[in-house]
Design a protein around this motif. Structure first.
Motif, PDB file in Angstrom:
ATOM      1  N   ILE A  52     -26.805 -52.157  44.799  1.00  0.00           N
ATOM      2  CA  ILE A  52     -27.247 -52.852  46.006  1.00  0.00           C
ATOM      3  C   ILE A  52     -26.050 -53.641  46.514  1.00  0.00           C
ATOM      4  CG2 ILE A  52     -28.888 -54.465  47.022  1.00  0.00           C
ATOM      5  CD1 ILE A  52     -30.843 -53.654  44.754  1.00  0.00           C
ATOM      6  N   ASP A  53     -25.537 -53.191  47.657  1.00  0.00           N
ATOM      7  CA  ASP A  53     -24.278 -53.690  48.199  1.00  0.00           C
ATOM      8  C   ASP A  53     -24.484 -54.208  49.628  1.00  0.00           C
ATOM      9  OD1 ASP A  53     -21.527 -54.166  48.233  1.00  0.00           O
ATOM     10  OD2 ASP A  53     -21.073 -52.166  49.004  1.00  0.00           O
ATOM     11  N   GLY A  54     -25.672 -54.712  49.881  1.00  0.00           N
ATOM     12  CA  GLY A  54     -26.019 -55.206  51.207  1.00  0.00           C
ATOM     13  C   GLY A  54     -27.505 -55.489  51.249  1.00  0.00           C
ATOM     14  N   ILE A  55     -28.114 -55.242  52.406  1.00  0.00           N
ATOM     15  CA  ILE A  55     -29.525 -55.554  52.629  1.00  0.00           C
ATOM     16  C   ILE A  55     -30.425 -54.531  51.946  1.00  0.00           C
ATOM     17  CG2 ILE A  55     -31.309 -55.741  54.409  1.00  0.00           C
ATOM     18  CD1 ILE A  55     -28.988 -56.567  56.330  1.00  0.00           C
ATOM     19  N   CYS A  56     -31.403 -55.033  51.195  1.00  0.00           N
ATOM     20  CA  CYS A  56     -32.469 -54.211  50.602  1.00  0.00           C
ATOM     21  C   CYS A  56     -33.766 -54.976  50.842  1.00  0.00           C
ATOM     22  CB  CYS A  56     -32.213 -53.986  49.118  1.00  0.00           C
ATOM     23  SG  CYS A  56     -33.521 -53.054  48.273  1.00  0.00           S
ATOM     24  N   ASN A  57     -34.454 -54.637  51.917  1.00  0.00           N
ATOM     25  CA  ASN A  57     -35.671 -55.354  52.310  1.00  0.00           C
ATOM     26  C   ASN A  57     -36.904 -54.472  52.183  1.00  0.00           C
ATOM     27  OD1 ASN A  57     -34.148 -57.582  53.035  1.00  0.00           O
ATOM     28  ND2 ASN A  57     -34.283 -57.217  55.225  1.00  0.00           N
ATOM     29  N   SER A  58     -38.030 -55.136  52.066  1.00  0.00           N
ATOM     30  CA  SER A  58     -39.329 -54.492  52.178  1.00  0.00           C
ATOM     31  C   SER A  58     -39.505 -53.400  51.116  1.00  0.00           C
ATOM     32  CB  SER A  58     -39.485 -53.965  53.607  1.00  0.00           C
ATOM     33  OG  SER A  58     -40.800 -53.632  53.888  1.00  0.00           O
ATOM     34  N   ALA A  59     -39.854 -52.182  51.525  1.00  0.00           N
ATOM     35  CA  ALA A  59     -40.115 -51.097  50.572  1.00  0.00           C
ATOM     36  C   ALA A  59     -38.891 -50.742  49.743  1.00  0.00           C
ATOM     37  CB  ALA A  59     -40.624 -49.855  51.306  1.00  0.00           C
ATOM     38  N   CYS A  60     -37.710 -51.075  50.237  1.00  0.00           N
ATOM     39  CA  CYS A  60     -36.479 -50.832  49.469  1.00  0.00           C
ATOM     40  C   CYS A  60     -36.549 -51.513  48.106  1.00  0.00           C
ATOM     41  CB  CYS A  60     -35.271 -51.336  50.254  1.00  0.00           C
ATOM     42  SG  CYS A  60     -33.702 -51.203  49.371  1.00  0.00           S
ATOM     43  N   THR A  75     -23.909 -56.325  44.176  1.00  0.00           N
ATOM     44  CA  THR A  75     -22.567 -56.812  44.488  1.00  0.00           C
ATOM     45  C   THR A  75     -22.711 -58.176  45.172  1.00  0.00           C
ATOM     46  OG1 THR A  75     -22.400 -55.943  46.743  1.00  0.00           O
ATOM     47  CG2 THR A  75     -21.877 -54.409  44.924  1.00  0.00           C
ATOM     48  N   PRO A  76     -21.605 -58.859  45.426  1.00  0.00           N
ATOM     49  CA  PRO A  76     -21.687 -60.150  46.126  1.00  0.00           C
ATOM     50  C   PRO A  76     -22.280 -60.065  47.539  1.00  0.00           C
ATOM     51  CG  PRO A  76     -19.597 -59.971  44.982  1.00  0.00           C
ATOM     52  CD  PRO A  76     -20.268 -58.626  44.883  1.00  0.00           C
ATOM     53  N   ARG A  77     -22.338 -58.873  48.126  1.00  0.00           N
ATOM     54  CA  ARG A  77     -22.914 -58.711  49.477  1.00  0.00           C
ATOM     55  C   ARG A  77     -24.417 -58.468  49.463  1.00  0.00           C
ATOM     56  NH1 ARG A  77     -18.015 -56.392  49.207  1.00  0.00           N
ATOM     57  NH2 ARG A  77     -18.851 -54.441  48.446  1.00  0.00           N
ATOM     58  N   ALA A  78     -25.024 -58.374  48.292  1.00  0.00           N
ATOM     59  CA  ALA A  78     -26.443 -58.007  48.170  1.00  0.00           C
ATOM     60  C   ALA A  78     -27.372 -59.104  48.668  1.00  0.00           C
ATOM     61  CB  ALA A  78     -26.769 -57.683  46.713  1.00  0.00           C
ATOM     62  N   SER A  79     -28.490 -58.665  49.244  1.00  0.00           N
ATOM     63  CA  SER A  79     -29.603 -59.565  49.551  1.00  0.00           C
ATOM     64  C   SER A  79     -30.890 -58.755  49.492  1.00  0.00           C
ATOM     65  CB  SER A  79     -29.444 -60.228  50.919  1.00  0.00           C
ATOM     66  OG  SER A  79     -29.656 -59.310  51.959  1.00  0.00           O
ATOM     67  N   LEU A  80     -31.954 -59.423  49.071  1.00  0.00           N
ATOM     68  CA  LEU A  80     -33.266 -58.789  48.965  1.00  0.00           C
ATOM     69  C   LEU A  80     -34.221 -59.501  49.901  1.00  0.00           C
ATOM     70  CD1 LEU A  80     -33.609 -58.656  45.071  1.00  0.00           C
ATOM     71  CD2 LEU A  80     -32.581 -56.947  46.580  1.00  0.00           C
ATOM     72  N   GLY A  81     -35.182 -58.759  50.438  1.00  0.00           N
ATOM     73  CA  GLY A  81     -36.199 -59.360  51.292  1.00  0.00           C
ATOM     74  C   GLY A  81     -37.579 -58.833  50.939  1.00  0.00           C
ATOM     75  N   PHE A  82     -38.529 -59.752  50.796  1.00  0.00           N
ATOM     76  CA  PHE A  82     -39.899 -59.412  50.396  1.00  0.00           C
ATOM     77  C   PHE A  82     -40.884 -59.941  51.435  1.00  0.00           C
ATOM     78  CE2 PHE A  82     -37.347 -59.974  46.599  1.00  0.00           C
ATOM     79  CZ  PHE A  82     -37.656 -58.865  45.837  1.00  0.00           C
ATOM     80  N   HIS A  83     -41.939 -59.174  51.701  1.00  0.00           N
ATOM     81  CA  HIS A  83     -43.036 -59.622  52.565  1.00  0.00           C
ATOM     82  C   HIS A  83     -44.280 -58.810  52.223  1.00  0.00           C
ATOM     83  CE1 HIS A  83     -43.027 -56.030  55.140  1.00  0.00           C
ATOM     84  NE2 HIS A  83     -41.696 -56.089  55.054  1.00  0.00           N
ATOM     85  N   GLY A 134     -26.320 -64.695  44.045  1.00  0.00           N
ATOM     86  CA  GLY A 134     -26.197 -65.961  43.335  1.00  0.00           C
ATOM     87  C   GLY A 134     -27.148 -66.016  42.158  1.00  0.00           C
ATOM     88  N   SER A 135     -27.294 -67.196  41.581  1.00  0.00           N
ATOM     89  CA  SER A 135     -28.046 -67.337  40.324  1.00  0.00           C
ATOM     90  C   SER A 135     -29.507 -66.904  40.454  1.00  0.00           C
ATOM     91  CB  SER A 135     -27.955 -68.771  39.810  1.00  0.00           C
ATOM     92  OG  SER A 135     -28.521 -69.664  40.748  1.00  0.00           O
ATOM     93  N   GLU A 136     -30.154 -67.149  41.596  1.00  0.00           N
ATOM     94  CA  GLU A 136     -31.555 -66.722  41.763  1.00  0.00           C
ATOM     95  C   GLU A 136     -31.665 -65.199  41.711  1.00  0.00           C
ATOM     96  OE1 GLU A 136     -34.715 -68.406  42.163  1.00  0.00           O
ATOM     97  OE2 GLU A 136     -33.401 -69.852  41.177  1.00  0.00           O
ATOM     98  N   LEU A 137     -30.744 -64.525  42.364  1.00  0.00           N
ATOM     99  CA  LEU A 137     -30.752 -63.062  42.358  1.00  0.00           C
ATOM    100  C   LEU A 137     -30.429 -62.530  40.964  1.00  0.00           C
ATOM    101  CD1 LEU A 137     -31.027 -60.388  43.839  1.00  0.00           C
ATOM    102  CD2 LEU A 137     -28.659 -60.626  44.589  1.00  0.00           C
TER     103      LEU A 137
END
Length: 149
Positions: A52-60, A75-83, A134-137
């Motif tokens: 995961i090297d960027g945005i991974c939201n929702s069903a991802c 990677t340092p560019r990763a982010s996750l999104g949940f809804h 970061g630490s939460e991820l």
């Protein structure tokens, strides 16, 4: 030029060895849950890695419930999104309508580390809740080793 039997043996080993194909997620905003389930099951069955090297939201984010965690990194560019899950807008006259059944299905796939983060952050809602690097991820998934980047 002659090809020796040792060279032929080496070549046959190369051809017989399956190629490793990593999935690199850079900008995935989600989509149909069933399509993601099938995609990640194929990746799991082929024992591929997910970076995961960027945005991974929702069903991802279903990747965390289907692909083994030791095959996923960020990677340092990763982010996750949940809804919460939504019904297909084609069936709701273009209006976002949440699906309790779909949301329950999503949650059933997530490992406890994901469920704990969602719980600590107020549960799934209609609003996207994001985790950046970061630490939460890293409580959910390990950072990528240098050789995976």
């Amino acid at each position: 030029m002659r090809i020796t039997s040792l060279a032929l043996l080496f070549l046959s080993v190369l051809v017989a060895t399956p190629a490793r194909a990593d999935l690199r997620i850079t900008r995935d905003h989600g989509g149909y849950v069933e399509e993601y389930k099938a995609k990640y099951q194929r990746i799991r069955d082929r024992k591929e890695r997910v970076i995961i090297d960027g945005i991974c939201n929702s069903a991802c984010t279903l990747v965390f419930g289907i692909v083994p965690m030791n095959k996923i990194c960020v990677t340092p560019r990763a982010s996750l999104g949940f809804h919460q899950a939504y019904y297909d807008k084609a069936f709701t006259f273009g209006i976002k309508v949440t699906s309790a059944e779909g949301t329950s299905d999503l949650m059933s796939y997530y490992p406890n580390t994901v469920k704990d983060w969602i719980s600590r952050n107020g549960g799934l809602t209609t609003e996207m809740k994001k985790i950046k690097n970061g630490s939460e991820l890293w409580k959910i998934v390990d950072p990528c080793p240098e050789e995976w980047r």
